[in-house]
Enzyme design. Structure first.
Site, short mmCIF file in Angstrom:
data_model
loop_
_atom_site.label_atom_id
_atom_site.label_comp_id
_atom_site.label_asym_id
_atom_site.label_seq_id
_atom_site.Cartn_x
_atom_site.Cartn_y
_atom_site.Cartn_z
N CYS A 1 -111.92 11.70 8.56
CA CYS A 1 -110.92 11.52 9.51
C CYS A 1 -111.48 11.99 10.81
CB CYS A 1 -110.06 13.04 9.23
SG CYS A 1 -108.69 13.20 10.36
N CYS B 1 -110.66 15.94 12.17
CA CYS B 1 -111.24 16.94 11.56
C CYS B 1 -112.50 16.82 10.62
CB CYS B 1 -110.24 17.85 10.78
SG CYS B 1 -109.79 17.25 8.99
N CYS C 1 -104.24 12.81 6.49
CA CYS C 1 -105.56 13.77 6.07
C CYS C 1 -105.06 14.83 5.51
CB CYS C 1 -106.35 13.88 7.28
SG CYS C 1 -107.83 15.26 7.05
N CYS D 1 -105.67 18.12 7.69
CA CYS D 1 -105.21 18.50 9.20
C CYS D 1 -103.94 17.85 9.13
CB CYS D 1 -106.05 18.04 10.16
SG CYS D 1 -106.14 16.23 10.64
N CYS E 1 -104.14 0.64 3.72
CA CYS E 1 -104.20 -0.07 5.03
C CYS E 1 -104.41 1.14 6.22
CB CYS E 1 -103.13 -0.84 5.42
SG CYS E 1 -103.17 -1.85 6.77
#
Length: 157
Positions: free
Chosen positions: A71, A74, A119, A122, A143
């Protein structure tokens, strides 16, 4: 007619069967101002406002080297190169996430329900999952917005 309406409204989308976390349930939380300080404007638009980057605009489309996609907000590990495939859609696509790396939600912005991927640490918007992926593996196509992720080659770990 009423039977048709009942059938339509009784159908459940796949997102309703998956874990969905509310914003307060994510281990990493920040204010909008704090996210704006650490993210680029494009990252903020996608990760925090559920935007979508232009297709074929991400450098991550061409990554084939072994490694981990994390991510961009984070650093949580979300996908591995070994599960990446060329979908032809213009966005980085995977047939599965790293276990525990993502959370699921639902999005109706286009007038129909889609399974949204966040995510798990976060809550940042990563993209969507569809049932048109490789049948030889999971049948799923995760995707993802490339701007929502960073790539860490195995050679750097």
């Amino acid at each position: 007619m009423s039977l048709v309406v009942m059938v339509i409204f009784s159908c459940n989308g796949n997102a309703q069967k998956k874990e969905f976390k509310t914003t307060s349930e994510y281990p990493i939380t920040k204010t909008e101002a704090e996210w704006k300080e650490i993210l680029t404007p494009q990252e903020f638009e996608v990760l925090r406002k559920s935007g979508t980057e232009r297709p074929f605009s991400s450098e991550l489309n061409n990554v084939e080297e072994p490694g981990t996609f994390v991510c961009a907000a984070c650093g949580n590990e979300v996908f591995k190169t070994e599960h990446k495939f060329e979908s032809g859609t213009g966005w980085p696509s995977f047939d599965r996430p790293i276990e525990g790396g993502v959370a699921y939600g639902s999005d109706t912005k286009l007038g129909y329900q889609r399974d949204e991927i966040h995510c798990a640490d976060c809550g940042g918007h990563l993209g969507h999952v569809f049932d048109d992926g490789p049948r030889a593996t999971t049948g799923k196509r995760y995707c993802m917005n490339g701007v929502a992720m960073k790539f860490i080659p195995d050679s750097k770990i």
